[in-house]
Design a protein around this motif. Sequence first.
Motif, PDB file in Angstrom:
ATOM      1  N   ASP A  40      79.681  -4.016  12.566  1.00  0.00           N
ATOM      2  CA  ASP A  40      78.725  -4.257  11.345  1.00  0.00           C
ATOM      3  C   ASP A  40      77.559  -3.588  11.642  1.00  0.00           C
ATOM      4  OD1 ASP A  40      77.992  -6.194  12.813  1.00  0.00           O
ATOM      5  OD2 ASP A  40      78.484  -7.716  11.114  1.00  0.00           O
ATOM      6  N   GLY A  41      77.100  -3.319  12.826  1.00  0.00           N
ATOM      7  CA  GLY A  41      75.691  -2.954  13.263  1.00  0.00           C
ATOM      8  C   GLY A  41      74.962  -4.162  13.339  1.00  0.00           C
ATOM      9  N   GLY A  42      75.517  -5.381  13.218  1.00  0.00           N
ATOM     10  CA  GLY A  42      74.517  -6.554  13.579  1.00  0.00           C
ATOM     11  C   GLY A  42      74.487  -6.956  15.131  1.00  0.00           C
ATOM     12  N   LEU A  43      73.792  -8.012  15.306  1.00  0.00           N
ATOM     13  CA  LEU A  43      73.627  -8.320  16.732  1.00  0.00           C
ATOM     14  C   LEU A  43      74.911  -8.583  17.343  1.00  0.00           C
ATOM     15  CD1 LEU A  43      70.187 -10.280  16.383  1.00  0.00           C
ATOM     16  CD2 LEU A  43      70.500  -8.107  17.177  1.00  0.00           C
ATOM     17  N   ASP A  44      74.874  -8.518  18.838  1.00  0.00           N
ATOM     18  CA  ASP A  44      75.912  -8.988  19.719  1.00  0.00           C
ATOM     19  C   ASP A  44      76.233 -10.344  19.493  1.00  0.00           C
ATOM     20  OD1 ASP A  44      75.884  -6.427  20.371  1.00  0.00           O
ATOM     21  OD2 ASP A  44      74.902  -6.643  22.651  1.00  0.00           O
ATOM     22  N   ALA A  45      77.455 -10.668  19.608  1.00  0.00           N
ATOM     23  CA  ALA A  45      78.037 -12.022  19.750  1.00  0.00           C
ATOM     24  C   ALA A  45      78.119 -12.514  20.929  1.00  0.00           C
ATOM     25  CB  ALA A  45      79.365 -12.223  18.805  1.00  0.00           C
ATOM     26  N   ILE A  46      77.811 -13.782  21.378  1.00  0.00           N
ATOM     27  CA  ILE A  46      77.785 -14.089  22.908  1.00  0.00           C
ATOM     28  C   ILE A  46      78.548 -15.310  23.094  1.00  0.00           C
ATOM     29  CG2 ILE A  46      76.216 -14.696  25.031  1.00  0.00           C
ATOM     30  CD1 ILE A  46      74.365 -12.588  24.154  1.00  0.00           C
ATOM     31  N   GLY A  47      79.337 -15.455  24.196  1.00  0.00           N
ATOM     32  CA  GLY A  47      80.006 -16.792  24.689  1.00  0.00           C
ATOM     33  C   GLY A  47      79.709 -16.984  26.052  1.00  0.00           C
ATOM     34  N   ASN A  48      79.869 -18.554  26.483  1.00  0.00           N
ATOM     35  CA  ASN A  48      79.660 -18.763  27.777  1.00  0.00           C
ATOM     36  C   ASN A  48      80.854 -19.725  28.328  1.00  0.00           C
ATOM     37  OD1 ASN A  48      76.604 -17.906  28.395  1.00  0.00           O
ATOM     38  ND2 ASN A  48      76.556 -19.060  26.363  1.00  0.00           N
ATOM     39  N   ILE A  49      81.083 -19.410  29.325  1.00  0.00           N
ATOM     40  CA  ILE A  49      82.271 -20.036  30.115  1.00  0.00           C
ATOM     41  C   ILE A  49      81.856 -20.775  31.372  1.00  0.00           C
ATOM     42  CG2 ILE A  49      84.650 -19.875  30.868  1.00  0.00           C
ATOM     43  CD1 ILE A  49      85.141 -17.827  29.037  1.00  0.00           C
ATOM     44  N   GLU A  50      81.983 -21.757  31.817  1.00  0.00           N
ATOM     45  CA  GLU A  50      81.754 -22.344  33.223  1.00  0.00           C
ATOM     46  C   GLU A  50      82.980 -22.239  34.014  1.00  0.00           C
ATOM     47  OE1 GLU A  50      79.732 -26.128  35.368  1.00  0.00           O
ATOM     48  OE2 GLU A  50      80.125 -26.360  33.242  1.00  0.00           O
ATOM     49  N   ILE A  51      82.826 -21.524  35.074  1.00  0.00           N
ATOM     50  CA  ILE A  51      83.785 -21.335  36.138  1.00  0.00           C
ATOM     51  C   ILE A  51      83.336 -22.053  37.388  1.00  0.00           C
ATOM     52  CG2 ILE A  51      85.251 -19.658  37.485  1.00  0.00           C
ATOM     53  CD1 ILE A  51      84.406 -17.360  35.345  1.00  0.00           C
ATOM     54  N   VAL A  52      84.250 -22.833  37.717  1.00  0.00           N
ATOM     55  CA  VAL A  52      84.100 -23.970  38.721  1.00  0.00           C
ATOM     56  C   VAL A  52      85.258 -23.290  39.674  1.00  0.00           C
ATOM     57  CG1 VAL A  52      84.113 -26.211  39.684  1.00  0.00           C
ATOM     58  CG2 VAL A  52      83.079 -25.571  37.643  1.00  0.00           C
ATOM     59  N   ILE A  53      84.775 -22.896  40.735  1.00  0.00           N
ATOM     60  CA  ILE A  53      85.647 -22.687  41.878  1.00  0.00           C
ATOM     61  C   ILE A  53      85.779 -23.972  42.860  1.00  0.00           C
ATOM     62  CG2 ILE A  53      86.170 -20.959  43.925  1.00  0.00           C
ATOM     63  CD1 ILE A  53      85.773 -19.740  41.142  1.00  0.00           C
ATOM     64  N   ALA A  54      87.031 -24.417  42.789  1.00  0.00           N
ATOM     65  CA  ALA A  54      87.118 -25.759  43.384  1.00  0.00           C
ATOM     66  C   ALA A  54      87.034 -25.704  44.917  1.00  0.00           C
ATOM     67  CB  ALA A  54      88.557 -26.185  42.791  1.00  0.00           C
TER      68      ALA A  54
ATOM     69  N   LYS B 298      85.830 -23.326  27.648  1.00  0.00           N
ATOM     70  CA  LYS B 298      84.623 -23.548  27.815  1.00  0.00           C
ATOM     71  C   LYS B 298      84.199 -23.919  29.040  1.00  0.00           C
ATOM     72  CE  LYS B 298      83.158 -23.314  23.374  1.00  0.00           C
ATOM     73  NZ  LYS B 298      84.175 -22.884  22.727  1.00  0.00           N
ATOM     74  N   TYR B 299      85.156 -24.341  29.925  1.00  0.00           N
ATOM     75  CA  TYR B 299      85.056 -25.002  31.282  1.00  0.00           C
ATOM     76  C   TYR B 299      86.635 -24.830  31.818  1.00  0.00           C
ATOM     77  CZ  TYR B 299      84.972 -28.144  35.229  1.00  0.00           C
ATOM     78  OH  TYR B 299      84.887 -28.779  36.259  1.00  0.00           O
ATOM     79  N   VAL B 300      86.290 -24.020  33.073  1.00  0.00           N
ATOM     80  CA  VAL B 300      87.838 -23.948  33.847  1.00  0.00           C
ATOM     81  C   VAL B 300      87.252 -24.456  35.245  1.00  0.00           C
ATOM     82  CG1 VAL B 300      87.516 -21.591  33.979  1.00  0.00           C
ATOM     83  CG2 VAL B 300      89.734 -22.505  34.233  1.00  0.00           C
ATOM     84  N   ALA B 301      88.349 -25.051  36.156  1.00  0.00           N
ATOM     85  CA  ALA B 301      88.304 -25.208  37.459  1.00  0.00           C
ATOM     86  C   ALA B 301      89.524 -24.432  38.197  1.00  0.00           C
ATOM     87  CB  ALA B 301      88.355 -26.699  37.766  1.00  0.00           C
ATOM     88  N   THR B 302      89.092 -23.757  39.063  1.00  0.00           N
ATOM     89  CA  THR B 302      90.141 -22.929  39.625  1.00  0.00           C
ATOM     90  C   THR B 302      89.984 -22.840  41.052  1.00  0.00           C
ATOM     91  OG1 THR B 302      91.307 -20.829  39.578  1.00  0.00           O
ATOM     92  CG2 THR B 302      89.149 -20.848  39.286  1.00  0.00           C
ATOM     93  N   GLN B 303      90.790 -22.195  41.649  1.00  0.00           N
ATOM     94  CA  GLN B 303      90.582 -22.057  43.228  1.00  0.00           C
ATOM     95  C   GLN B 303      90.775 -20.742  43.732  1.00  0.00           C
ATOM     96  OE1 GLN B 303      92.815 -24.989  45.781  1.00  0.00           O
ATOM     97  NE2 GLN B 303      93.783 -25.486  43.711  1.00  0.00           N
ATOM     98  N   GLU B 304      90.149 -20.199  44.815  1.00  0.00           N
ATOM     99  CA  GLU B 304      90.316 -18.884  45.590  1.00  0.00           C
ATOM    100  C   GLU B 304      91.572 -18.583  45.607  1.00  0.00           C
ATOM    101  OE1 GLU B 304      87.634 -17.953  48.874  1.00  0.00           O
ATOM    102  OE2 GLU B 304      87.283 -20.088  48.935  1.00  0.00           O
ATOM    103  N   GLY B 305      91.958 -17.244  45.212  1.00  0.00           N
ATOM    104  CA  GLY B 305      93.055 -16.642  45.066  1.00  0.00           C
ATOM    105  C   GLY B 305      93.865 -16.607  43.668  1.00  0.00           C
ATOM    106  N   GLN B 306      93.544 -17.621  42.990  1.00  0.00           N
ATOM    107  CA  GLN B 306      94.286 -17.697  41.617  1.00  0.00           C
ATOM    108  C   GLN B 306      94.178 -16.771  40.704  1.00  0.00           C
ATOM    109  OE1 GLN B 306      93.901 -21.802  40.476  1.00  0.00           O
ATOM    110  NE2 GLN B 306      95.368 -22.647  41.936  1.00  0.00           N
TER     111      GLN B 306
END
Length: 442
Positions: free
Chosen positions: A117-131, A36-44
Motif C-alpha cells: 500500500d506504499g506505507g511504512l514497513d511492518a516490523i516484528g521481533n523474535i527472541e532466539i535463545v540457543i540453549a 515471540k520467544y523460542v529456546a532451541t539448540q544447536e543443530g535443530q
Amino acid sequence: MLDKRKSSLLAIVAFLGFLSTVDGQGNRRIADAEPKYVATQEGQTLNLMCRIALPITSCRFIIPGVPEEIKLNPTWKRNDNFRYHGSGLENGNCGLTILSIRKEYHGNATCILDPNDGGLDAIGNIEIVIAKAPQLPVIESSNIKDLEADKEIEVECSSVDGRPAANITWYLDDQLLGPGEEEIVDSPNEGTIYYTVYSKLRYRVRPDDNTRFLICRAYHPGYPEGFADARMQLNVNYRPLAKPETIISGLEIGSTATIGPISIQANPRPTLRWTVDGVVIDEGQQTQRYVANEPIQVGVSIWNASLTIIELTLQDTTRTYQLRASNAFGATDYRIRIGGSQDAPDSGLGIVSIVAITIISLLVLVIVVLVVVAKITKRWCFAGDSMHPNGPDSEAQIAPEDDKTHEHYEQHEKSADDEPETGADDVVIKATNGKAKGNTSV
C-alpha cells in the motif's frame, strides 16, 4: 571488522524499528511475530513467522550472527541454511526456516515486511535463545546429615551456567513438593550471559520419610532428556512409634509359648526390655521361665520383638506384659495381653471342664472322709431308724426316761446275748421301763 558490521546492523535495526512505529497516517505498524520467544539448540531446525493483514512486496530477516539481511520469497534459495516458508507474500506471510541452528544465532531476530500500500514497513521481533545446558544440579547437604523426625530442614539446590535459566522443582521420590524459593543470578562468560539458579526448600521430615530420596530436578532444553536430577537419600531418626495394646491368642497352656511378634518401627535400632509382674528381663536374657529374645529386623526401620514363656500356665494368661523399646531419640512402652485363654492341655478340656472336675473330685473326697469317720465312730445319721426294730411304727416303743433305765436296758441286752439261741426265727426282746413290761416276737 566483524564488530563494526554488527554495530552497523544494530543501528539499522533500531532505525527501522523507529520508522515502523507509524504508518502513513501516523499510526504504529507492527508485524505479528510467532513465536515471540523460542529456546532451541544447536543443530535443530527452527521456523519463524511474521505476518500482516496486507499483501507484501518483500520479506526480510535480520538474524544475530548473520552479516547480511536475509531476503526471502517462495523461490529464493540463495543460502543453504535458510528457506522461505508460509502461504505466500500475497497473503502477508513472511516466514523463515533455519535448517540448522548455530550458537551465533543467539539473540533478537527482526523481521521486516514491505506492504504493497506504499506505507511504512511492518516490523516484528523474535527472541532466539540457543540453549546451553547448565552443569548438573547439586544439592547442598552439609546441614542435613543427621535428621530428626518432626523437625524442619532447609536444603538448597543449584543449577550453574545455563542458558536459558533452568526451572527447578523438588520431589520426594515421586511426590511433588514444589518449586521452592528461587533466585536467578547472571553469570557472564566470554561475553555471553549465562544464568545460575538457586532453589531453597523448607520441609518438615516425618518418620516414614526415612530412606526416601529428596530430588532436585532441573528442567532445561539443553539436557538430552529435558531434565537432570540431583538425589539425596534421607536418614530420618526417630523414637519407637506408639501403637495400641496388643492381644496375643492361640497359645497352648503347658507348652513353650511365644508372645509376639510385636512389630516396632524405630530408627536407629531399639533396645528392648520386658517387665512381667515387676520382674525386668533385658533382651537376650532369661529370668525364671521367661526368655527375652533379641529384636529381628524385618523391614526398613521395622523390628520384631518377642518373649518366650517356658511351660505356659493358666496364671500366665492373666498377666499384663510390658515392653519398653528405646533408642537415642526416646522410649516407648507397649502393653501386651494373652487373649483366648480357653486353650488347654492336650486333653482338650476347657477351663469350665477343669473347674467342674475339680469341684466333683472335692465332693467325692468329702463323702469318702465322712463314710470312713462314721464307720470308725459307728455313728450314722440314720442310726435311730435302722439299728433297732422298735421304730416309730412298732407296737411297743422304748422310751428310756433316765440314765438308770438306759443302763438297765444295756445290761439286759448283754445278758440276753449270753443265753443260748432258741431258734433262727425266734427272737425275744425284753425291755423294762419301770412301769410296763412286754414281749414282742418277730
